[in-house]
Design a protein around this motif. Sequence first.
Motif, PDB file in Angstrom:
ATOM      1  N   GLU A  79       0.816  -1.210   0.000  1.00 57.02           N
ATOM      2  CA  GLU A  79       0.000   0.000   0.000  1.00 57.02           C
ATOM      3  C   GLU A  79       0.857   1.270   0.000  1.00 57.02           C
ATOM      4  O   GLU A  79       0.556   2.224  -0.724  1.00 57.02           O
ATOM      5  N   ASN A  80       1.919   1.287   0.803  1.00 55.96           N
ATOM      6  CA  ASN A  80       2.786   2.460   0.855  1.00 55.96           C
ATOM      7  C   ASN A  80       3.568   2.649  -0.442  1.00 55.96           C
ATOM      8  O   ASN A  80       3.780   3.778  -0.883  1.00 55.96           O
ATOM      9  N   VAL A  81       4.001   1.559  -1.050  1.00 54.42           N
ATOM     10  CA  VAL A  81       4.699   1.644  -2.336  1.00 54.42           C
ATOM     11  C   VAL A  81       3.737   2.182  -3.395  1.00 54.42           C
ATOM     12  O   VAL A  81       4.073   3.096  -4.152  1.00 54.42           O
ATOM     13  N   GLN A  82       2.530   1.642  -3.447  1.00 53.72           N
ATOM     14  CA  GLN A  82       1.537   2.113  -4.416  1.00 53.72           C
ATOM     15  C   GLN A  82       1.222   3.591  -4.213  1.00 53.72           C
ATOM     16  O   GLN A  82       1.135   4.354  -5.178  1.00 53.72           O
ATOM     17  N   LYS A  83       1.044   4.003  -2.974  1.00 51.99           N
ATOM     18  CA  LYS A  83       0.736   5.399  -2.671  1.00 51.99           C
ATOM     19  C   LYS A  83       1.882   6.323  -3.104  1.00 51.99           C
ATOM     20  O   LYS A  83       1.649   7.367  -3.715  1.00 51.99           O
ATOM     21  N   ALA A  84       3.110   5.933  -2.800  1.00 54.54           N
ATOM     22  CA  ALA A  84       4.272   6.759  -3.144  1.00 54.54           C
ATOM     23  C   ALA A  84       4.455   6.894  -4.651  1.00 54.54           C
ATOM     24  O   ALA A  84       4.931   7.919  -5.133  1.00 54.54           O
ATOM     25  N   LEU A  85       4.068   5.862  -5.402  1.00 49.91           N
ATOM     26  CA  LEU A  85       4.277   5.860  -6.854  1.00 49.91           C
ATOM     27  C   LEU A  85       3.008   6.176  -7.649  1.00 49.91           C
ATOM     28  O   LEU A  85       3.001   6.070  -8.874  1.00 49.91           O
ATOM     29  N   ALA A  86       1.957   6.587  -6.976  1.00 52.49           N
ATOM     30  CA  ALA A  86       0.646   6.779  -7.620  1.00 52.49           C
ATOM     31  C   ALA A  86       0.685   7.681  -8.851  1.00 52.49           C
ATOM     32  O   ALA A  86      -0.008   7.418  -9.831  1.00 52.49           O
ATOM     33  N   ASP A  87       1.457   8.738  -8.843  1.00 54.76           N
ATOM     34  CA  ASP A  87       1.484   9.696  -9.961  1.00 54.76           C
ATOM     35  C   ASP A  87       2.680   9.507 -10.882  1.00 54.76           C
ATOM     36  O   ASP A  87       2.977  10.377 -11.701  1.00 54.76           O
ATOM     37  N   LEU A  88       3.356   8.395 -10.785  1.00 53.70           N
ATOM     38  CA  LEU A  88       4.593   8.178 -11.544  1.00 53.70           C
ATOM     39  C   LEU A  88       4.394   8.274 -13.056  1.00 53.70           C
ATOM     40  O   LEU A  88       5.180   8.920 -13.743  1.00 53.70           O
ATOM     41  N   THR A  89       3.356   7.655 -13.593  1.00 47.25           N
ATOM     42  CA  THR A  89       3.195   7.647 -15.053  1.00 47.25           C
ATOM     43  C   THR A  89       2.935   9.037 -15.620  1.00 47.25           C
ATOM     44  O   THR A  89       3.212   9.275 -16.796  1.00 47.25           O
ATOM     45  N   ALA A  90       2.449   9.959 -14.815  1.00 50.64           N
ATOM     46  CA  ALA A  90       2.223  11.328 -15.291  1.00 50.64           C
ATOM     47  C   ALA A  90       3.541  12.001 -15.690  1.00 50.64           C
ATOM     48  O   ALA A  90       3.549  12.895 -16.538  1.00 50.64           O
ATOM     49  N   GLN A  91       4.654  11.552 -15.111  1.00 55.00           N
ATOM     50  CA  GLN A  91       5.972  12.113 -15.413  1.00 55.00           C
ATOM     51  C   GLN A  91       6.578  11.532 -16.686  1.00 55.00           C
ATOM     52  O   GLN A  91       7.574  12.062 -17.178  1.00 55.00           O
ATOM     53  N   PHE A  92       5.985  10.450 -17.216  1.00 52.44           N
ATOM     54  CA  PHE A  92       6.582   9.738 -18.331  1.00 52.44           C
ATOM     55  C   PHE A  92       5.562   9.530 -19.457  1.00 52.44           C
ATOM     56  O   PHE A  92       4.794   8.573 -19.430  1.00 52.44           O
ATOM     57  N   PRO A  93       5.555  10.447 -20.434  1.00 59.19           N
ATOM     58  CA  PRO A  93       4.631  10.301 -21.560  1.00 59.19           C
ATOM     59  C   PRO A  93       4.845   8.951 -22.250  1.00 59.19           C
ATOM     60  O   PRO A  93       5.968   8.475 -22.391  1.00 59.19           O
ATOM     61  N   GLY A  94       3.759   8.326 -22.645  1.00 56.87           N
ATOM     62  CA  GLY A  94       3.839   7.027 -23.310  1.00 56.87           C
ATOM     63  C   GLY A  94       3.803   5.857 -22.346  1.00 56.87           C
ATOM     64  O   GLY A  94       3.826   4.706 -22.779  1.00 56.87           O
ATOM     65  N   TYR A  95       3.760   6.120 -21.033  1.00 55.12           N
ATOM     66  CA  TYR A  95       3.662   5.081 -20.011  1.00 55.12           C
ATOM     67  C   TYR A  95       2.271   5.135 -19.394  1.00 55.12           C
ATOM     68  O   TYR A  95       1.778   6.210 -19.063  1.00 55.12           O
ATOM     69  N   SER A  96       1.646   3.974 -19.204  1.00 52.74           N
ATOM     70  CA  SER A  96       0.331   3.936 -18.568  1.00 52.74           C
ATOM     71  C   SER A  96       0.130   2.590 -17.884  1.00 52.74           C
ATOM     72  O   SER A  96       0.972   1.695 -17.980  1.00 52.74           O
ATOM     73  N   ASP A  97      -0.994   2.458 -17.223  1.00 57.09           N
ATOM     74  CA  ASP A  97      -1.419   1.192 -16.612  1.00 57.09           C
ATOM     75  C   ASP A  97      -0.352   0.541 -15.746  1.00 57.09           C
ATOM     76  O   ASP A  97      -0.033  -0.639 -15.897  1.00 57.09           O
ATOM     77  N   MET A  98       0.204   1.307 -14.802  1.00 51.76           N
ATOM     78  CA  MET A  98       1.207   0.747 -13.898  1.00 51.76           C
ATOM     79  C   MET A  98       0.570  -0.315 -13.014  1.00 51.76           C
ATOM     80  O   MET A  98      -0.490  -0.101 -12.432  1.00 51.76           O
ATOM     81  N   GLN A  99       1.229  -1.452 -12.921  1.00 50.16           N
ATOM     82  CA  GLN A  99       0.815  -2.534 -12.037  1.00 50.16           C
ATOM     83  C   GLN A  99       1.960  -2.808 -11.069  1.00 50.16           C
ATOM     84  O   GLN A  99       3.103  -2.977 -11.502  1.00 50.16           O
ATOM     85  N   ILE A 100       1.665  -2.858  -9.777  1.00 46.69           N
ATOM     86  CA  ILE A 100       2.648  -3.197  -8.745  1.00 46.69           C
ATOM     87  C   ILE A 100       2.115  -4.400  -7.997  1.00 46.69           C
ATOM     88  O   ILE A 100       1.010  -4.368  -7.462  1.00 46.69           O
ATOM     89  N   LYS A 101       2.921  -5.462  -7.971  1.00 52.25           N
ATOM     90  CA  LYS A 101       2.501  -6.678  -7.292  1.00 52.25           C
ATOM     91  C   LYS A 101       3.644  -7.203  -6.428  1.00 52.25           C
ATOM     92  O   LYS A 101       4.813  -7.088  -6.807  1.00 52.25           O
ATOM     93  N   PRO A 102       3.310  -7.805  -5.296  1.00 45.37           N
ATOM     94  CA  PRO A 102       4.362  -8.476  -4.525  1.00 45.37           C
ATOM     95  C   PRO A 102       4.929  -9.603  -5.381  1.00 45.37           C
ATOM     96  O   PRO A 102       4.174 -10.294  -6.076  1.00 45.37           O
ATOM     97  N   HIS A 103       6.218  -9.749  -5.346  1.00 48.98           N
ATOM     98  CA  HIS A 103       6.875 -10.807  -6.120  1.00 48.98           C
ATOM     99  C   HIS A 103       6.556 -12.158  -5.473  1.00 48.98           C
ATOM    100  O   HIS A 103       6.679 -12.312  -4.263  1.00 48.98           O
ATOM    101  N   VAL A 104       6.151 -13.103  -6.285  1.00 46.98           N
ATOM    102  CA  VAL A 104       5.867 -14.457  -5.806  1.00 46.98           C
ATOM    103  C   VAL A 104       6.980 -15.355  -6.327  1.00 46.98           C
ATOM    104  O   VAL A 104       7.135 -15.520  -7.539  1.00 46.98           O
ATOM    105  N   HIS A 105       7.747 -15.918  -5.414  1.00 48.67           N
ATOM    106  CA  HIS A 105       8.833 -16.812  -5.789  1.00 48.67           C
ATOM    107  C   HIS A 105       8.274 -18.218  -5.957  1.00 48.67           C
ATOM    108  O   HIS A 105       7.627 -18.739  -5.061  1.00 48.67           O
ATOM    109  N   VAL A 106       8.537 -18.824  -7.121  1.00 43.63           N
ATOM    110  CA  VAL A 106       8.059 -20.171  -7.397  1.00 43.63           C
ATOM    111  C   VAL A 106       9.261 -21.107  -7.400  1.00 43.63           C
ATOM    112  O   VAL A 106      10.219 -20.891  -8.126  1.00 43.63           O
ATOM    113  N   HIS A 107       9.210 -22.131  -6.571  1.00 43.12           N
ATOM    114  CA  HIS A 107      10.279 -23.129  -6.535  1.00 43.12           C
ATOM    115  C   HIS A 107      10.017 -24.172  -7.595  1.00 43.12           C
ATOM    116  O   HIS A 107       8.906 -24.665  -7.721  1.00 43.12           O
ATOM    117  N   ALA A 108      11.045 -24.501  -8.364  1.00 45.80           N
ATOM    118  CA  ALA A 108      10.879 -25.513  -9.434  1.00 45.80           C
ATOM    119  C   ALA A 108      10.966 -26.910  -8.881  1.00 45.80           C
ATOM    120  O   ALA A 108      11.479 -27.201  -7.871  1.00 45.80           O
TER     121      ALA A 108
END
Length: 108
Positions: A79-108
């Motif tokens: 939640e804090n990462v999402q809040k801090a980065l909420a307006d990030l794409t506004a700074q970068f034309p051509g970037y949209s639909d930011m998705q932030i997800k916790p990394h899920v480690h999969v063991h083979a």
Amino acid sequence: MCCSCNETYTIFSLSFVVAEPVENNMEMYHAIANCLFKNKVISNINVAKNRALTEDGKNLFCFELHLSNTNHAEALTLENVQKALADLTAQFPGYSDMQIKPHVHVHA
């Protein structure tokens, strides 16, 4: 989550829809670090696994953030990462639909 040098990192996967294929964007990494430090979410940041993909006809720019906060570990939440980065794409034309997800480690 990973551990290195007595520091625990929480890993988040980020992805963006981009107008043109992108494999690396140092300006964006600096902006991300600035937002996360300014909002006191992190004390350390590493970027890993940059990649450009095409999915469903869309160009995607993806990477991982390895984040830690040695002073206030409780501040390092999705939640804090999402809040801090909420307006990030506004700074970068051509970037949209930011998705932030916790990394899920999969063991083979």
